[in-house]
Design a protein around this motif. Structure first.
Motif, PDB file in Angstrom:
ATOM      1  N   LEU A  72       0.818  -1.210   0.000  1.00 37.06           N
ATOM      2  CA  LEU A  72       0.000   0.000   0.000  1.00 37.06           C
ATOM      3  C   LEU A  72       0.856   1.266   0.000  1.00 37.06           C
ATOM      4  CD1 LEU A  72      -2.620  -1.111   2.691  1.00 37.06           C
ATOM      5  CD2 LEU A  72      -2.908  -1.145   0.212  1.00 37.06           C
ATOM      6  N   VAL A  73       1.960   1.240   0.751  1.00 40.36           N
ATOM      7  CA  VAL A  73       2.852   2.403   0.837  1.00 40.36           C
ATOM      8  C   VAL A  73       4.293   1.911   0.913  1.00 40.36           C
ATOM      9  CG1 VAL A  73       1.218   3.930   2.030  1.00 40.36           C
ATOM     10  CG2 VAL A  73       2.736   2.450   3.370  1.00 40.36           C
ATOM     11  N   THR A  74       5.188   2.758   0.523  1.00 42.31           N
ATOM     12  CA  THR A  74       6.597   2.481   0.773  1.00 42.31           C
ATOM     13  C   THR A  74       6.925   2.930   2.199  1.00 42.31           C
ATOM     14  OG1 THR A  74       7.347   4.656   0.044  1.00 42.31           O
ATOM     15  CG2 THR A  74       7.139   2.926  -1.643  1.00 42.31           C
ATOM     16  N   PRO A  75       8.005   2.437   2.788  1.00 45.40           N
ATOM     17  CA  PRO A  75       8.401   2.962   4.099  1.00 45.40           C
ATOM     18  C   PRO A  75       8.586   4.482   4.102  1.00 45.40           C
ATOM     19  CG  PRO A  75       9.558   0.921   3.674  1.00 45.40           C
ATOM     20  CD  PRO A  75       8.830   1.260   2.404  1.00 45.40           C
ATOM     21  N   ALA A  76       9.137   5.027   3.027  1.00 47.21           N
ATOM     22  CA  ALA A  76       9.329   6.481   2.972  1.00 47.21           C
ATOM     23  C   ALA A  76       7.989   7.211   3.019  1.00 47.21           C
ATOM     24  CB  ALA A  76      10.099   6.860   1.706  1.00 47.21           C
ATOM     25  N   GLU A  77       6.985   6.688   2.311  1.00 51.86           N
ATOM     26  CA  GLU A  77       5.656   7.312   2.337  1.00 51.86           C
ATOM     27  C   GLU A  77       5.029   7.191   3.716  1.00 51.86           C
ATOM     28  OE1 GLU A  77       4.389   6.541  -2.347  1.00 51.86           O
ATOM     29  OE2 GLU A  77       4.019   4.997  -0.814  1.00 51.86           O
ATOM     30  N   ALA A  78       5.215   6.042   4.352  1.00 49.14           N
ATOM     31  CA  ALA A  78       4.687   5.866   5.699  1.00 49.14           C
ATOM     32  C   ALA A  78       5.342   6.834   6.676  1.00 49.14           C
ATOM     33  CB  ALA A  78       4.894   4.422   6.160  1.00 49.14           C
ATOM     34  N   LEU A  79       6.640   7.034   6.535  1.00 50.44           N
ATOM     35  CA  LEU A  79       7.346   7.970   7.411  1.00 50.44           C
ATOM     36  C   LEU A  79       6.852   9.396   7.204  1.00 50.44           C
ATOM     37  CD1 LEU A  79      10.973   6.582   7.180  1.00 50.44           C
ATOM     38  CD2 LEU A  79       9.526   6.610   9.217  1.00 50.44           C
ATOM     39  N   ARG A  80       6.617   9.778   5.947  1.00 43.68           N
ATOM     40  CA  ARG A  80       6.109  11.134   5.683  1.00 43.68           C
ATOM     41  C   ARG A  80       4.728  11.312   6.288  1.00 43.68           C
ATOM     42  NH1 ARG A  80       8.758  10.549   0.682  1.00 43.68           N
ATOM     43  NH2 ARG A  80       6.861   9.825  -0.369  1.00 43.68           N
ATOM     44  N   ALA A  81       3.874  10.306   6.137  1.00 39.10           N
ATOM     45  CA  ALA A  81       2.529  10.397   6.704  1.00 39.10           C
ATOM     46  C   ALA A  81       2.590  10.462   8.227  1.00 39.10           C
ATOM     47  CB  ALA A  81       1.697   9.192   6.262  1.00 39.10           C
ATOM     48  N   ARG A  82       3.452   9.658   8.811  1.00 35.59           N
ATOM     49  CA  ARG A  82       3.609   9.641  10.267  1.00 35.59           C
ATOM     50  C   ARG A  82       4.019  11.014  10.781  1.00 35.59           C
ATOM     51  NH1 ARG A  82       8.026   6.247  13.897  1.00 35.59           N
ATOM     52  NH2 ARG A  82       9.516   7.545  12.759  1.00 35.59           N
ATOM     53  N   LEU A  83       5.019  11.612  10.155  1.00 28.65           N
ATOM     54  CA  LEU A  83       5.508  12.913  10.605  1.00 28.65           C
ATOM     55  C   LEU A  83       4.486  14.013  10.336  1.00 28.65           C
ATOM     56  CD1 LEU A  83       7.881  14.390  11.888  1.00 28.65           C
ATOM     57  CD2 LEU A  83       8.828  14.724   9.596  1.00 28.65           C
ATOM     58  N   THR A  84       3.831  13.953   9.180  1.00 29.70           N
ATOM     59  CA  THR A  84       2.813  14.960   8.855  1.00 29.70           C
ATOM     60  C   THR A  84       1.693  14.943   9.887  1.00 29.70           C
ATOM     61  OG1 THR A  84       3.271  14.859   6.482  1.00 29.70           O
ATOM     62  CG2 THR A  84       1.097  15.665   7.140  1.00 29.70           C
TER      63      THR A  84
END
Length: 274
Positions: A72-84
């Protein structure tokens, strides 16, 4: 210090803006966001490292989420969503605090996190290795997250050294008074709960009717003491005076965090004294 920096991190799990940020990238449902966001610093890992690092979840629960979340997401996308989501949540909670207050808190907390020893601290080290954030709230959240995962790694080591497995640890928490409902999402079966309570009774931690014994309380206090000792180095490095200053700076943020963190929470995060 844990009671002051943990609420900064924990808004990730309880604030609706944090949940919305995960949903916006396709991670619908609490557990997808939780597993993807928290495991993302490790990369697109399989279930086994997550079972080990998160400790308290039954392996089938982890396997339902990981590695499927990486489709569903890459780790980088998950990290961006988490921080956002975390920054949006903190911005809502900290809107009355001046920028200089947040910048000073971020600087001190980053310094403490930078002094955290990585040896044997898988989640702490993985979070410490992430690229530095730009703005004060993002820096503050990232430093708090590094410190809480560093402390959590040490806590797991103390539990293992005490001979406690994950379900025994949870059964002990329930015996101490934590509502069992808070821990049902960990995925252990009623039979596993019952067997764990039986093992604790055999060790003299619980009475026959499941109440904590003084021996059990003393043994678990030793686990908590070992956790605190293992987490001490960042505060020794920062020094007593600046640690006190950081505690002062974090207090309004921690109190604001408790407005969205349930009083009975699975992290066992207590409210700050009035």
């Amino acid at each position: 210090m844990w009671t002051h920096f943990e609420p900064v991190h924990t808004v990730t799990y309880f604030h609706p803006r944090a949940r919305a940020a995960f949903e916006a990238v396709g991670l619908r449902g609490f557990w997808r966001g939780y597993f993807a966001g928290r495991a993302a610093p490790l990369g697109a890992v399989e279930a086994a490292p997550v079972v080990a690092a998160f400790f308290s979840f039954a392996p089938p629960v982890v396997a339902r989420a990981v590695p499927a979340v990486w489709q569903l997401v890459t780790p980088a996308e998950a990290l961006r969503a988490r921080l956002t989501g975390a920054v949006q949540a903190l911005a809502e909670l900290a809107y009355e605090l001046p920028e200089r207050h947040l910048a000073e808190a971020a600087e001190l907390l980053e310094e403490a996190a930078g002094a955290a020893r990585p040896e044997g601290r898988v989640l702490g080290a993985a979070n410490a290795a992430l690229p530095a954030a730009e703005y004060p709230l993002a820096r503050l959240w990232q430093a708090a997250t590094t410190l809480r995962e560093h402390r959590g790694d040490g806590h797991i080591a103390a539990l293992v050294a005490a001979g406690l497995d994950p379900v025994e640890t949870l059964a002990w928490r329930v015996a101490e008074g934590m509502p069992e409902l808070n821990l049902l999402g960990r995925g252990w079966s009623p039979q596993e709960w019952e067997a764990a309570a039986g093992r604790l009774a055999e060790r003299g931690w619980l009475t026959g009717d499941g109440k904590p014994t003084e021996h059990g309380r003393a043994e678990f206090r030793a686990v908590e003491d070992a956790t605190d000792v293992a987490a001490l180095h960042p505060w020794q490095a920062l020094g007593a005076e600046r640690t006190d200053r950081l505690r002062e700076l974090l207090e309004p943020l921690a109190r604001a965090g408790h407005t969205v963190i349930p009083p009975e929470n699975p992290i066992r995060l207590p409210p700050l004294p009035a």
